[in-house]
Scaffold this motif. Structure first.
Motif, PDB file in Angstrom:
ATOM      1  N   MET A   1       0.804  -1.192   0.000  1.00 32.66           N
ATOM      2  CA  MET A   1       0.000   0.000   0.000  1.00 32.66           C
ATOM      3  C   MET A   1       0.851   1.263   0.000  1.00 32.66           C
ATOM      4  SD  MET A   1      -3.290  -0.913   0.343  1.00 32.66           S
ATOM      5  CE  MET A   1      -3.987  -2.512   0.531  1.00 32.66           C
ATOM      6  N   ASN A   2       2.078   1.173   0.525  1.00 33.18           N
ATOM      7  CA  ASN A   2       2.918   2.359   0.597  1.00 33.18           C
ATOM      8  C   ASN A   2       3.325   2.867  -0.782  1.00 33.18           C
ATOM      9  OD1 ASN A   2       2.787   2.346   3.347  1.00 33.18           O
ATOM     10  ND2 ASN A   2       4.693   1.244   3.642  1.00 33.18           N
ATOM     11  N   GLN A   3       3.265   2.006  -1.824  1.00 32.87           N
ATOM     12  CA  GLN A   3       3.640   2.420  -3.164  1.00 32.87           C
ATOM     13  C   GLN A   3       2.502   3.146  -3.885  1.00 32.87           C
ATOM     14  OE1 GLN A   3       4.173  -0.817  -2.139  1.00 32.87           O
ATOM     15  NE2 GLN A   3       6.385  -0.898  -2.005  1.00 32.87           N
ATOM     16  N   LEU A   4       1.309   3.105  -3.333  1.00 32.82           N
ATOM     17  CA  LEU A   4       0.179   3.767  -3.975  1.00 32.82           C
ATOM     18  C   LEU A   4       0.362   5.276  -3.937  1.00 32.82           C
ATOM     19  CD1 LEU A   4      -2.829   1.728  -2.518  1.00 32.82           C
ATOM     20  CD2 LEU A   4      -1.956   1.651  -4.854  1.00 32.82           C
ATOM     21  N   PRO A   5      -0.057   5.981  -4.994  1.00 28.42           N
ATOM     22  CA  PRO A   5       0.030   7.436  -4.963  1.00 28.42           C
ATOM     23  C   PRO A   5      -0.860   8.032  -3.879  1.00 28.42           C
ATOM     24  CG  PRO A   5      -0.945   6.656  -7.036  1.00 28.42           C
ATOM     25  CD  PRO A   5      -0.605   5.461  -6.220  1.00 28.42           C
ATOM     26  N   LYS A   6      -0.462   9.175  -3.394  1.00 26.95           N
ATOM     27  CA  LYS A   6      -1.218   9.854  -2.343  1.00 26.95           C
ATOM     28  C   LYS A   6      -2.005  11.013  -2.953  1.00 26.95           C
ATOM     29  CE  LYS A   6       1.977   8.720   1.369  1.00 26.95           C
ATOM     30  NZ  LYS A   6       2.896   7.799   0.770  1.00 26.95           N
ATOM     31  N   TYR A   7      -3.261  11.165  -2.503  1.00 29.39           N
ATOM     32  CA  TYR A   7      -4.136  12.228  -2.992  1.00 29.39           C
ATOM     33  C   TYR A   7      -4.764  12.949  -1.807  1.00 29.39           C
ATOM     34  CZ  TYR A   7      -3.809   9.748  -7.433  1.00 29.39           C
ATOM     35  OH  TYR A   7      -3.350   9.138  -8.571  1.00 29.39           O
ATOM     36  N   THR A   8      -4.934  14.241  -1.957  1.00 26.51           N
ATOM     37  CA  THR A   8      -5.592  15.042  -0.925  1.00 26.51           C
ATOM     38  C   THR A   8      -7.109  14.946  -1.099  1.00 26.51           C
ATOM     39  OG1 THR A   8      -5.646  17.034  -2.274  1.00 26.51           O
ATOM     40  CG2 THR A   8      -3.674  16.685  -0.892  1.00 26.51           C
ATOM     41  N   VAL A   9      -7.830  15.438  -0.114  1.00 29.33           N
ATOM     42  CA  VAL A   9      -9.291  15.494  -0.186  1.00 29.33           C
ATOM     43  C   VAL A   9      -9.713  16.358  -1.373  1.00 29.33           C
ATOM     44  CG1 VAL A   9     -11.351  16.302   1.027  1.00 29.33           C
ATOM     45  CG2 VAL A   9      -9.586  15.069   2.278  1.00 29.33           C
ATOM     46  N   SER A  10      -8.981  17.444  -1.623  1.00 32.16           N
ATOM     47  CA  SER A  10      -9.290  18.320  -2.764  1.00 32.16           C
ATOM     48  C   SER A  10      -9.114  17.592  -4.084  1.00 32.16           C
ATOM     49  CB  SER A  10      -8.403  19.563  -2.752  1.00 32.16           C
ATOM     50  OG  SER A  10      -8.683  20.344  -1.622  1.00 32.16           O
ATOM     51  N   GLN A  11      -8.059  16.814  -4.212  1.00 31.99           N
ATOM     52  CA  GLN A  11      -7.838  16.048  -5.432  1.00 31.99           C
ATOM     53  C   GLN A  11      -8.921  14.989  -5.609  1.00 31.99           C
ATOM     54  OE1 GLN A  11      -3.764  15.087  -4.318  1.00 31.99           O
ATOM     55  NE2 GLN A  11      -3.047  16.035  -6.232  1.00 31.99           N
ATOM     56  N   LEU A  12      -9.296  14.335  -4.523  1.00 27.50           N
ATOM     57  CA  LEU A  12     -10.361  13.333  -4.567  1.00 27.50           C
ATOM     58  C   LEU A  12     -11.673  13.977  -5.009  1.00 27.50           C
ATOM     59  CD1 LEU A  12     -11.593  10.515  -3.930  1.00 27.50           C
ATOM     60  CD2 LEU A  12     -11.850  11.327  -1.562  1.00 27.50           C
ATOM     61  N   SER A  13     -11.972  15.147  -4.489  1.00 20.32           N
ATOM     62  CA  SER A  13     -13.261  15.783  -4.770  1.00 20.32           C
ATOM     63  C   SER A  13     -13.446  16.094  -6.257  1.00 20.32           C
ATOM     64  CB  SER A  13     -13.437  17.048  -3.937  1.00 20.32           C
ATOM     65  OG  SER A  13     -12.561  18.060  -4.366  1.00 20.32           O
ATOM     66  N   LEU A  14     -12.366  16.256  -6.993  1.00 26.61           N
ATOM     67  CA  LEU A  14     -12.464  16.517  -8.430  1.00 26.61           C
ATOM     68  C   LEU A  14     -12.829  15.267  -9.228  1.00 26.61           C
ATOM     69  CD1 LEU A  14      -9.391  18.845  -8.989  1.00 26.61           C
ATOM     70  CD2 LEU A  14     -11.812  19.489  -8.924  1.00 26.61           C
TER      71      LEU A  14
END
Length: 79
Positions: A1-14
């Motif tokens: 799971m550590n290799q997965l990209p990280k996204y913020t709540v703002s990025q998710l909301s788009l």
């Protein structure tokens, strides 16, 4: 799971099926792409909208959280 990209709540909301074509939802810190799900057409699933963290809403769902077992996580939700 550590290799997965990280996204913020703002990025998710788009990724709500409206602002961008992607239909993403987060659950327990992981992000899932639900574009192939017939239940999420247009970014909406009953009264739920894509682009959100559904962790708290799952307590009221008529199904168990194992519904996410059929999807591979594509990212990690960060603050």
């Amino acid at each position: 799971m550590n290799q997965l990209p990280k996204y913020t709540v703002s990025q998710l909301s788009l990724r709500n099926g409206q602002d961008k074509e992607q239909i993403w939802c987060a659950y327990k810190g992981l992000i899932y792409e639900l574009n192939r799900s017939k239940l999420w057409r247009g970014g909406k699933h009953y009264e739920h909208w894509a682009g959100q963290d559904l962790t708290k809403e799952m307590t009221d769902a008529p199904h168990l959280d194992n519904v996410f077992d059929k999807w591979d996580p594509i990212g990690v939700l960060i603050d």
